[in-house]
Design a protein around this motif. Structure first.
Motif: not given
Length: 221
Positions: A27-35
């Protein structure tokens, strides 16, 4: 090629996470990468789980300097993601070689990427020889093999004869091709003379990225 100086911070963290790590990560992979991309001092990060125990993870991080590394803990996203962590043990490593291909690693297919990783104990008298072996071998690998994505070697700063070797390839076939190269066979033979023991880490990647879209290396004397 961007030369990194000896201020670079190389960390390896063993992390035990909650059972719902797969759902949370997907669920959070892309947001983690963006962060991660918001961290100006972050050069790269690889997060992987043990193949036989998905709750156990290894995270390898490369930061520009100590200040950048400490700033990481003040990021809002670190506080929110850390709630899934049950326990964590960090290792402070002296970087001997850090190499990343010039691709955007955020775009690689994680379901095919292959990790070759091992912990090794070297005769303390041969640390210098081991450093020369890994620097030469990893540099040739990155220069000659398009399937080689990340090459990292570091020594534990406390137990300096303890080494972490960490490599990421685009898929297992590229790794098998790597094993056939003459420079690999030469490096393996030379390393076999100085390595006292080793433990292969069976890992599968979850996140592989770099914020430096150029090859980077650390060559400490």
């Amino acid at each position: 090629m961007l030369k990194l100086n000896n201020d670079v911070i190389l960390k390896a963290v063993r992390v035990s996470v909650l059972d719902e790590r797969d759902t949370s990560l997907n669920d959070k992979r892309q947001s983690i990468i963006a962060d991660f991309c918001e961290e100006k001092g972050l050069h790269g990060v690889v997060a992987a789980h043990q193949i036989n125990n998905r709750a156990m993870n290894l995270v390898v991080q490369v930061y520009r300097d100590q200040q950048s590394y400490e700033a990481h803990f003040g990021m809002d996203y670190y506080q929110s993601h850390s709630s899934a962590i049950q326990s964590a043990t960090g290792y402070d490593l002296q970087p001997v070689y850090v190499g990343m291909c010039d691709h955007d690693l955020r775009m690689i297919a994680l379901n095919t990427a292959f990790i070759n990783a091992a912990e090794m104990d070297v005769d303390p008298r041969d640390n210098g020889k081991m450093a020369e072996i890994v620097k030469s071998g990893m540099d040739q690998t990155l220069k000659n093999e398009s399937g080689a994505l990340v090459m990292i070697a570091g020594q534990d700063k406390v137990h300096t004869n303890h080494w972490l070797i960490f490599e990421v390839y685009s898929d297992s076939s590229r790794y098998r091709e790597h094993l056939q190269q003459d420079y690999y066979k030469s490096s393996f033979s030379r390393a076999d003379e100085v390595v006292q023991s080793y433990n292969v880490l069976a890992l599968s990647p979850d996140i592989v990225m770099t914020s430096v879209k150029t090859r980077t290396s650390v060559n400490n004397n």
